[in-house]
Write a protein that holds these residues in place. Structure first.
Motif, PDB file in Angstrom:
ATOM      1  N   PRO A  95      -2.489  -8.147   5.015  1.00  0.00           N
ATOM      2  CA  PRO A  95      -3.332  -9.345   4.893  1.00  0.00           C
ATOM      3  C   PRO A  95      -4.824  -9.068   4.998  1.00  0.00           C
ATOM      4  O   PRO A  95      -5.631  -9.795   4.411  1.00  0.00           O
ATOM      5  CB  PRO A  95      -2.853 -10.230   6.051  1.00  0.00           C
ATOM      6  N   LYS A  96      -5.236  -8.015   5.703  1.00  0.00           N
ATOM      7  CA  LYS A  96      -6.661  -7.742   5.897  1.00  0.00           C
ATOM      8  C   LYS A  96      -7.205  -6.683   4.933  1.00  0.00           C
ATOM      9  O   LYS A  96      -8.336  -6.228   5.106  1.00  0.00           O
ATOM     10  CB  LYS A  96      -6.917  -7.294   7.335  1.00  0.00           C
ATOM     11  N   LYS A  97      -6.427  -6.318   3.915  1.00  0.00           N
ATOM     12  CA  LYS A  97      -6.852  -5.203   3.053  1.00  0.00           C
ATOM     13  C   LYS A  97      -8.251  -5.411   2.471  1.00  0.00           C
ATOM     14  O   LYS A  97      -9.141  -4.578   2.649  1.00  0.00           O
ATOM     15  CB  LYS A  97      -5.862  -4.993   1.917  1.00  0.00           C
ATOM     16  N   LEU A  98      -8.449  -6.484   1.755  1.00  0.00           N
ATOM     17  CA  LEU A  98      -9.727  -6.679   1.074  1.00  0.00           C
ATOM     18  C   LEU A  98     -10.869  -6.880   2.062  1.00  0.00           C
ATOM     19  O   LEU A  98     -11.973  -6.365   1.853  1.00  0.00           O
ATOM     20  CB  LEU A  98      -9.632  -7.860   0.108  1.00  0.00           C
ATOM     21  N   THR A 115     -11.193   2.838  -1.319  1.00  0.00           N
ATOM     22  CA  THR A 115      -9.740   2.969  -1.272  1.00  0.00           C
ATOM     23  C   THR A 115      -9.291   2.849   0.177  1.00  0.00           C
ATOM     24  O   THR A 115     -10.046   2.405   1.040  1.00  0.00           O
ATOM     25  CB  THR A 115      -9.308   4.306  -1.914  1.00  0.00           C
ATOM     26  N   CYS A 116      -8.062   3.214   0.474  1.00  0.00           N
ATOM     27  CA  CYS A 116      -7.526   3.087   1.832  1.00  0.00           C
ATOM     28  C   CYS A 116      -6.298   3.974   1.962  1.00  0.00           C
ATOM     29  O   CYS A 116      -5.826   4.555   0.983  1.00  0.00           O
ATOM     30  CB  CYS A 116      -7.162   1.631   2.142  1.00  0.00           C
ATOM     31  N   LEU A 117      -5.795   4.091   3.162  1.00  0.00           N
ATOM     32  CA  LEU A 117      -4.527   4.794   3.360  1.00  0.00           C
ATOM     33  C   LEU A 117      -3.388   3.934   2.803  1.00  0.00           C
ATOM     34  O   LEU A 117      -3.483   2.708   2.749  1.00  0.00           O
ATOM     35  CB  LEU A 117      -4.288   5.075   4.840  1.00  0.00           C
ATOM     36  N   PRO A 130      -3.441   9.295   2.110  1.00  0.00           N
ATOM     37  CA  PRO A 130      -3.483  10.752   2.089  1.00  0.00           C
ATOM     38  C   PRO A 130      -3.429  11.344   3.495  1.00  0.00           C
ATOM     39  O   PRO A 130      -3.687  10.649   4.483  1.00  0.00           O
ATOM     40  CB  PRO A 130      -4.828  11.043   1.439  1.00  0.00           C
ATOM     41  N   LYS A 131      -3.111  12.620   3.548  1.00  0.00           N
ATOM     42  CA  LYS A 131      -3.081  13.315   4.827  1.00  0.00           C
ATOM     43  C   LYS A 131      -4.490  13.588   5.339  1.00  0.00           C
ATOM     44  O   LYS A 131      -4.705  13.711   6.550  1.00  0.00           O
ATOM     45  CB  LYS A 131      -2.314  14.638   4.672  1.00  0.00           C
ATOM     46  N   LYS A 132      -5.435  13.708   4.427  1.00  0.00           N
ATOM     47  CA  LYS A 132      -6.832  13.952   4.786  1.00  0.00           C
ATOM     48  C   LYS A 132      -7.719  13.086   3.907  1.00  0.00           C
ATOM     49  O   LYS A 132      -7.573  13.087   2.690  1.00  0.00           O
ATOM     50  CB  LYS A 132      -7.186  15.432   4.586  1.00  0.00           C
ATOM     51  N   ILE A 197     -16.676   7.851  -3.231  1.00  0.00           N
ATOM     52  CA  ILE A 197     -15.377   7.338  -2.800  1.00  0.00           C
ATOM     53  C   ILE A 197     -15.451   7.045  -1.303  1.00  0.00           C
ATOM     54  O   ILE A 197     -15.761   7.936  -0.499  1.00  0.00           O
ATOM     55  CB  ILE A 197     -14.244   8.346  -3.075  1.00  0.00           C
ATOM     56  N   ILE A 198     -15.170   5.813  -0.905  1.00  0.00           N
ATOM     57  CA  ILE A 198     -15.123   5.416   0.503  1.00  0.00           C
ATOM     58  C   ILE A 198     -13.696   4.995   0.829  1.00  0.00           C
ATOM     59  O   ILE A 198     -13.083   4.237   0.074  1.00  0.00           O
ATOM     60  CB  ILE A 198     -16.104   4.269   0.792  1.00  0.00           C
ATOM     61  N   THR A 199     -13.178   5.478   1.941  1.00  0.00           N
ATOM     62  CA  THR A 199     -11.785   5.214   2.299  1.00  0.00           C
ATOM     63  C   THR A 199     -11.685   4.491   3.625  1.00  0.00           C
ATOM     64  O   THR A 199     -12.182   4.982   4.648  1.00  0.00           O
ATOM     65  CB  THR A 199     -10.982   6.527   2.379  1.00  0.00           C
ATOM     66  N   ALA A 200     -11.054   3.332   3.626  1.00  0.00           N
ATOM     67  CA  ALA A 200     -10.742   2.656   4.880  1.00  0.00           C
ATOM     68  C   ALA A 200      -9.671   3.469   5.594  1.00  0.00           C
ATOM     69  O   ALA A 200      -8.655   3.841   4.984  1.00  0.00           O
ATOM     70  CB  ALA A 200     -10.238   1.235   4.611  1.00  0.00           C
ATOM     71  N   PRO A 201      -9.854   3.772   6.891  1.00  0.00           N
ATOM     72  CA  PRO A 201      -8.930   4.677   7.585  1.00  0.00           C
ATOM     73  C   PRO A 201      -7.633   4.021   8.033  1.00  0.00           C
ATOM     74  O   PRO A 201      -6.856   4.633   8.749  1.00  0.00           O
ATOM     75  CB  PRO A 201      -9.753   5.141   8.795  1.00  0.00           C
TER      76      PRO A 201
END
Length: 244
Positions: A95-98, A115-117, A130-132, A197-201
């Motif tokens: 529910p909180k993705k965006l 992006t995100c895990l 991803p793993k990293k 590229i920014i990734t939400a952890p």
């Protein structure tokens, strides 16, 4: 005008689609539109979508099937949000993705992909990828494809995790020639000209794979994957190509 437009291509999987649509409309960030692109003749799906009483839902029906990449492009062309997010019809979002993803960027960022895990769900178990997290310090293609172990590399990005400015997407779009690698293809082309590229952890996507069901991309052969990789050597390093 909504802040973000969600694009969902679909054909022939109404039960899965309704789960995906529900997860998009149920976002804590409610200033959005959800565009479902029905890729060809699919009356059952249209009937099911008609039962959704939410004015944020828009439906586009392609007269003939164009495939997943072009169906996403069709949806994006009609989008009015400043940002675009993509969701496969057989996946679902937290529910909180965006909200979580857009909190990582400024509203005026125009050269960034968020992006995100992802939680990978198979009939045999679950894992987080991803793993990293990619830190933009090296070649994106090597992070994606360089195999450090027999089990594969550390990288992973999947379509349902992607959020980007519409202005950036319009420069690249998905290419049907990339086949089932259209998400990697877009990312690599954008990164090659400086997109960050920014990734939400957090794990914000559930991706269901290895189940026996029809796919919008249809059948795909190893030879087609190799042809895409060969044609992409300008954006894939030799080391990454070897790993691929």
């Amino acid at each position: 005008m909504p802040q973000i437009s969600v694009i969902i291509p679909t054909k022939g999987r109404p039960d899965l689609l309704m789960r995906a649509v529900g997860s998009a409309l149920g976002q804590t960030l409610s200033d959005l539109e959800v565009i479902v692109v029905v890729d060809g003749d699919d009356p059952e799906t249209i009937v099911r979508l008609g039962s959704v009483a939410d004015r944020r839902l828009n439906i586009i029906v392609n007269q003939t099937s164009l495939g997943a990449a072009m169906a996403r492009n069709v949806g994006a062309q009609s989008a009015v949000g400043q940002w675009l997010a993509f969701l496969d019809d057989d996946d679902e979002w937290s529910p909180k993705k965006l909200e979580e993803q857009l909190s990582l960027v400024r509203s005026d960022d125009i050269n960034v992909i968020v992006t995100c895990l992802t939680q990978i769900v198979t009939p045999f178990g679950q894992s987080i990828r991803p793993k990293k997290i990619y830190d933009n310090s090296g070649a994106l293609s090597e992070w994606l494809f360089d195999r450090r172990t027999l089990a594969g590399g550390e990288g992973f990005i999947q379509t349902s995790s992607l959020v980007m400015p519409k202005s950036l997407f319009d420069k690249f779009q998905f290419r049907p020639s990339a086949g089932e690698h259209d998400d990697w293809d877009l990312l690599l082309r954008a990164a090659s000209v400086g997109a960050k590229i920014i990734t939400a952890p957090e794990s914000l996507v559930r991706c269901y794979i290895e189940e026996q069901r029809a796919r919008l991309t249809g059948s795909y052969k190893l030879e087609q994957s190799l042809e895409w990789a060969k044609a992409s050597k300008g954006i894939i390093t030799p080391r990454a190509y070897s790993g691929f």
